[in-house]
Design an enzyme around this catalytic site. Structure first.
Site, PDB file in Angstrom:
ATOM      1  N   LYS A 174       0.874  -1.186   0.000  1.00 58.95           N
ATOM      2  CA  LYS A 174       0.000   0.000   0.000  1.00 58.95           C
ATOM      3  C   LYS A 174       0.901   1.223   0.000  1.00 58.95           C
ATOM      4  CE  LYS A 174      -4.434   0.969   0.228  1.00 58.95           C
ATOM      5  NZ  LYS A 174      -5.592   0.141  -0.139  1.00 58.95           N
ATOM      6  N   ASP A 206      -7.097   4.182  -4.410  1.00 61.02           N
ATOM      7  CA  ASP A 206      -7.741   4.063  -3.089  1.00 61.02           C
ATOM      8  C   ASP A 206      -8.342   5.448  -2.834  1.00 61.02           C
ATOM      9  OD1 ASP A 206      -7.851   2.072  -0.625  1.00 61.02           O
ATOM     10  OD2 ASP A 206      -7.438   4.031   0.249  1.00 61.02           O
TER      11      ASP A 206
END
Ligand code: NDP
Ligand code: 2IT
Length: 463
Positions: A142, A182
């Site tokens: 991430k 995201d």
């Protein structure tokens, strides 16, 4: 009924397990004490998997979880850019490469002012288990930045994305690490990021997912997280002979995940009562139908406006400032905005109002207290790492299409997405069914996710 001795044995077993989990968490806290969201995500996995690990000779004593909580690599970097007034701004960029045991690192990029090491490590850690559940060969990662896209012009967004990629490009690649979107990162940002990667490497490859349709993107990827969250809810409801049809649903958020969750709920015959953003929520008693949802999509994706503007267009609806939608009576709740947006008290209100199913579109939207409240009430509750895995799964399908240099139809991708969500549901049943028949999706998802990664790590040795 248990006899007195059985009660004593259960009590001793409980405390033995608690002490094992606490000892593990003490070690994790020692190194990561300043990272509350990361510790919260690790606590959930530890609670679910340690009782399983200690009973498995192949896993016990190998410190697998201790290895999994340490990122393989955590990169931070400077992101300087020039705003429209000509002033120089500096943000911090990150990429956490958490685990590559079963495939290249894979996971989104978040641009939001709250981004820090704790948030990204929690997201990267969750991603490892989620990606393992998808049945596809993807490790977990991430990244992102504390950059705030709100109120920025397209040119500012472009300059920021180009600067961000001018450092990130050396750490990623189609066989190394494949970022995606995201919060705050959608099609527009992926375009700018891809453009700079391609220029610097002089390569057109599937290094990012969520790309545009005409330049390597997969059909259904924009819809996939929201659709998958609803498919998962449908599978959960099926275990009780029920379905979304005719159900009232409260949805939080009004971004990518919330929009397409709402679209699929409507397609399956449910009623969407709410949507929200960080300023508050809108409640439309008559239901947010297709035409109203089109308005929201235009408002959020093109005009980049606020959800409160919904009530100007539809004055029968109300806007509740500064609150989340969980006080509205519903059959099903789908938190699709952000972490820790549904608290213990909210969970109690949902239960009191008869909510029977919670399917998380966001990552870790429910606090630990809320999760326990749902589990104790034995309602259908799915943690995001299972129910929102459709997004990254379809990213995996985008990677496959890029490697094959092929493009599948909407129907092909959607049917693969449905199959993957159903496989994840089956895995949760396999590992999460309690003696009384209750399906503990938290236990199921975490153990199933753990097993695949653990087996790969054992096979590859201490690396
Ligand atoms: P978007 O940026 O498209 O939308 C985010 C939405 O959540 C906006 O409505 C935003 O409101 C709201 N929001 C963000 N931060 C907060 C906050 N602190 N409090 C209240 N509301 C907030 O993001 P996505 O829809 O892509 O992501 C939503 C969630 O889903 C995140 O948890 C993400 O990690 C998760 N997720 C996303 C996937 C994807 O494919 N995109 C895949 C799997 C999970 P505002 O505009 O006011 O900020
Ligand atoms: O949290 C997530 O799963 C995502 N943001 C999607 C990641 C991806 O690589 O598609």
């Amino acid at each position: 009924m248990y006899g007195i001795n059985q009660c004593k044995i259960n009590y001793l077993k409980y405390y033995y397990m608690k002490s094992k989990i606490n000892a593990f968490m003490d070690l994790v806290k020692e190194r990561n004490g300043q990272e509350p969201e990361f510790l919260q995500a690790v606590q959930e996995v530890a609670d679910a998997t340690i009782p399983y690990i200690v009973k498995q000779d192949i896993y016990h004593g190998k410190n697998l979880l201790l290895r999994m909580v340490e990122p393989e690599r955590a990169i931070t970097f400077r992101v300087p850019w020039v705003d429209d007034k000509g002033e120089i701004q500096v943000n911090r960029g990150y990429r956490i490469q958490m685990n590559s045991a079963i495939g290249p690192y894979k996971g989104g990029l978040r641009f939001h002012p709250t981004v820090n090491m704790s948030i990204l490590k929690f997201l990267a850690f969750e991603q490892v288990f989620k990606n393992s559940l998808t049945t596809l060969p993807m490790g977990g990662g991430k990244g992102g930045s504390d950059f705030d896209p709100k109120g920025k012009s397209d040119n500012e967004i472009m300059r920021f994305c180009h600067s961000f990629m001018s450092e990130l490009f050396r750490h990623i690649g189609p066989n190394t690490d494949v970022p995606a979107g995201d919060i705050g990162v959608g099609g527009r940002e992926i375009g700018f990021l891809f453009g700079m990667y391609k220029k610097l490497r002089n390569e057109f490859t599937g290094v990012l997912t969520g790309k545009g349709e005409s330049w390597g993107g997969s059909l259904i990827r924009p819809e996939a997280t929201g659709y998958g969250t609803v498919y998962f809810a449908e599978s959960m409801l099926e275990t009780r002979g029920d379905s979304i049809k005719g159900k009232t649903v409260t949805v939080s958020g009004s971004g990518n995940v919330a929009q397409f969750a709402a679209e699929k709920i409507l397609q399956l015959g449910g009623t969407v009562l709410t949507l929200s953003d960080s300023s508050g929520y809108v409640y439309d008693e008559d239901g947010i139908d297709e035409a109203k949802l089109d308005f929201v999509m235009e408002l959020k994706n093109v005009k980049r406006g606020r959800i409160s503007e919904y009530v100007k267009k539809y004055p029968k609806a109300k806007f509740v400032k500064g609150k989340t939608p969980w006080e509205i009576k519903c059959d099903v709740a789908m938190p699709c905005a952000t972490q820790n947006e549904l608290h213990g008290d909210d969970a109690k209100i949902l239960l009191k109002n008869g909510c029977m199913c919670v399917s998380e579109g966001a990552n870790m939207p429910s606090t630990i207290e809320a999760v326990h409240t749902f589990q104790e009430a034995k309602i259908l509750y799915a943690p995001g790492k299972a129910s929102n895995a459709g997004g990254v799964a379809t990213s995996g399908l985008e990677m496959s299409q890029n490697s094959l240099r092929l493009k599948w139809t909407r129907e092909e991708v959607d049917s693969k997405l449905k199959e993957i969500m159903s496989d994840i549901h089956d895995k949760c049943i396999e590992y999460g069914t309690d003696k009384d028949g209750y399906i503990d999706y938290v236990k199921g998802a975490n153990i199933a996710g753990f097993v695949k990664v653990a087996d790969a790590m054992l096979a590859q040795g201490i690396v």
